[in-house]
Design an enzyme around this catalytic site. Structure first.
Site, PDB file in Angstrom:
ATOM      1  N   GLY A  36       4.804  -9.570  -4.875  1.00  0.00           N
ATOM      2  CA  GLY A  36       4.751  -9.355  -6.204  1.00  0.00           C
ATOM      3  C   GLY A  36       3.807  -9.803  -7.184  1.00  0.00           C
ATOM      4  O   GLY A  36       3.204  -8.891  -7.696  1.00  0.00           O
ATOM      5  N   HIS A  37       3.302 -11.289  -6.911  1.00  0.00           N
ATOM      6  CA  HIS A  37       2.298 -11.648  -7.462  1.00  0.00           C
ATOM      7  C   HIS A  37       0.938 -10.971  -7.124  1.00  0.00           C
ATOM      8  O   HIS A  37       0.018 -10.686  -8.199  1.00  0.00           O
ATOM      9  CB  HIS A  37       2.107 -13.056  -7.367  1.00  0.00           C
ATOM     10  CG  HIS A  37       3.328 -14.094  -7.712  1.00  0.00           C
ATOM     11  ND1 HIS A  37       4.106 -14.648  -7.039  1.00  0.00           N
ATOM     12  CD2 HIS A  37       3.889 -14.250  -9.013  1.00  0.00           C
ATOM     13  CE1 HIS A  37       5.228 -15.315  -7.634  1.00  0.00           C
ATOM     14  NE2 HIS A  37       4.965 -15.052  -8.912  1.00  0.00           N
TER      15      HIS A  37
HETATM   16  P1  AMP Z   1       6.779 -16.092 -11.928  1.00  0.00           P
HETATM   17  O1  AMP Z   1       5.740 -17.057 -10.856  1.00  0.00           O
HETATM   18  O2  AMP Z   1       8.145 -15.923 -11.241  1.00  0.00           O
HETATM   19  O3  AMP Z   1       6.806 -16.547 -13.381  1.00  0.00           O
HETATM   20  O4  AMP Z   1       6.112 -14.490 -12.032  1.00  0.00           O
HETATM   21  C1  AMP Z   1       4.817 -14.258 -12.456  1.00  0.00           C
HETATM   22  C2  AMP Z   1       4.631 -12.754 -12.891  1.00  0.00           C
HETATM   23  O5  AMP Z   1       4.847 -12.134 -11.292  1.00  0.00           O
HETATM   24  C3  AMP Z   1       5.622 -12.382 -13.842  1.00  0.00           C
HETATM   25  O6  AMP Z   1       4.871 -11.249 -14.448  1.00  0.00           O
HETATM   26  C4  AMP Z   1       6.537 -11.536 -12.947  1.00  0.00           C
HETATM   27  O7  AMP Z   1       7.194 -10.514 -13.718  1.00  0.00           O
HETATM   28  C5  AMP Z   1       5.843 -11.302 -11.658  1.00  0.00           C
HETATM   29  N1  AMP Z   1       6.736 -10.977 -10.737  1.00  0.00           N
HETATM   30  C6  AMP Z   1       7.586 -11.637  -9.985  1.00  0.00           C
HETATM   31  N2  AMP Z   1       8.272 -11.100  -9.012  1.00  0.00           N
HETATM   32  C7  AMP Z   1       7.746  -9.742  -9.102  1.00  0.00           C
HETATM   33  C8  AMP Z   1       8.072  -8.674  -8.313  1.00  0.00           C
HETATM   34  N3  AMP Z   1       8.893  -8.632  -7.320  1.00  0.00           N
HETATM   35  N4  AMP Z   1       7.364  -7.457  -8.270  1.00  0.00           N
HETATM   36  C9  AMP Z   1       6.246  -7.553  -9.192  1.00  0.00           C
HETATM   37  N5  AMP Z   1       6.078  -8.601 -10.108  1.00  0.00           N
HETATM   38  C10 AMP Z   1       6.727  -9.836 -10.101  1.00  0.00           C
END
Ligand code: AMP
Length: 280
Positions: A36-37
């Site tokens: 996702g990241h």
């Molecule tokens: P986090 O590290 O969880 O704070 O996420 C960092 C960024 O990655 C944020 O903008 C989240 O929305 C995005 N993100 C997390 N999981 C996913 C995913 N499965 N698909 C797309 N973007 C994601």
């Protein structure tokens, strides 16, 4: 790839690139990187020449009984992955540099903060808005990329950018899922083997509601009930909310006449999971 830890050095670096007319993109993360990241890095590269990825587990967005202390930290693999995907700079600040003693200033985005996840996580979104505002100041991006996985966060950041006149374009990335439909998340590692087999039912419920909507159902209540029926099959799931709200403002909707987001939060064992789907 360069790793920068000091906020001052980050600001100097970004300002130099700004002077050289380089287009900067920021991808804010809390690390424990997954596909996702990485998809957000790919989007960032489509819109800028210089990609800054921030890795920072932000204490301000965690509640007292949440997982700040245990949040997964995988710095070595994160750094390797960032390099492979073409990140130019990793910004990894220390907590005491970003929040020095006597730090007083926070950013709140009224209304949006208090619905959906904001109900069970009262200071979470103010913590998010504050750290993102700081990262914007320090990395001076032209573009910043956020995932639709955290849909409420995306709406909140767009609102903050408008309200505080940040000259930054916000781009969003679709939710990246595992083959069985579970949205990829750093927190999925908390799930036991058995919980991991149950978790895809969130997406099954969302997909069933989406299908029902495509067949002509426009009543939010009936669509939410469809999701609930999927989740209720599993007694270990505690539903926090299933709601349909306006996709742009997160206001409540009584009938689906405009794009809306169907958003879900559950607790499975000890793990809180969120997911959503946009109904167009
Ligand atoms: P986090 O590290 O969880 O704070 O996420 C960092 C960024 O990655 C944020 O903008 C989240 O929305 C995005 N993100 C997390 N999981 C996913 C995913 N499965 N698909 C797309 N973007 C994601």
């Amino acid at each position: 790839m360069e790793i920068i830890t000091s906020p001052q050095a980050m600001l100097r670096h970004a300002s130099q690139h700004r002077e050289n007319k380089t287009r900067i993109a920021l991808v804010p993360t809390m690390g424990a990187l997954h596909e996702g990241h990485c998809s957000l890095i790919t989007i960032a590269k489509e819109h800028a020449d210089h990609i800054i990825l921030s890795l920072f587990v932000n204490p301000l967005q965690f509640g007292a009984n949440e997982d700040f202390e245990t949040y997964p930290q995988t710095h070595t693999t994160d750094i390797a992955q960032a390099k492979t995907h073409g990140v130019d700079v990793i910004f990894m600040p220390n907590t005491h540099d970003l929040y020095p003693e006597n730090h007083q200033t926070t950013v709140t985005v009224n209304t949006i903060e208090n619905v959906l996840c904001g109900k069970s996580r009262p200071n979470h979104f103010s913590g998010v808005a504050t750290i993102v505002a700081k990262l914007f100041q320090l990395t001076r991006p032209h573009v910043a990329v956020f995932g639709e996985k955290d849909y409420q966060q995306l709406v909140l950041i767009k609102r903050m950018v408008l309200d505080l006149h940040f000259p930054i374009e916000i781009k969003s990335g679709a939710i990246i899922r595992h083959d069985d439909g579970l949205a990829q998340s750093s927190r999925n590692t908390y799930l036991s083997t058995q919980e991991r087999t149950i978790a895809p039912c969130i997406y099954q419920g969302l997909s069933a509601a989406q299908h029902q909507h495509q067949q002509g159902e426009t009543d939010p209540h009936r669509l939410c009930t469809t999701v609930q029926q999927h989740l209720d099959k599993h007694p270990s799931i505690a539903i926090e909310y299933i709601e349909i709200r306006d996709a742009e403002t997160l206001e409540t909707v009584t009938a689906l006449t405009k794009p809306a987001v169907l958003a879900v939060a559950i607790v499975l064992g000890k793990t809180r999971l969120i997911d959503n789907i946009v109904l167009k």
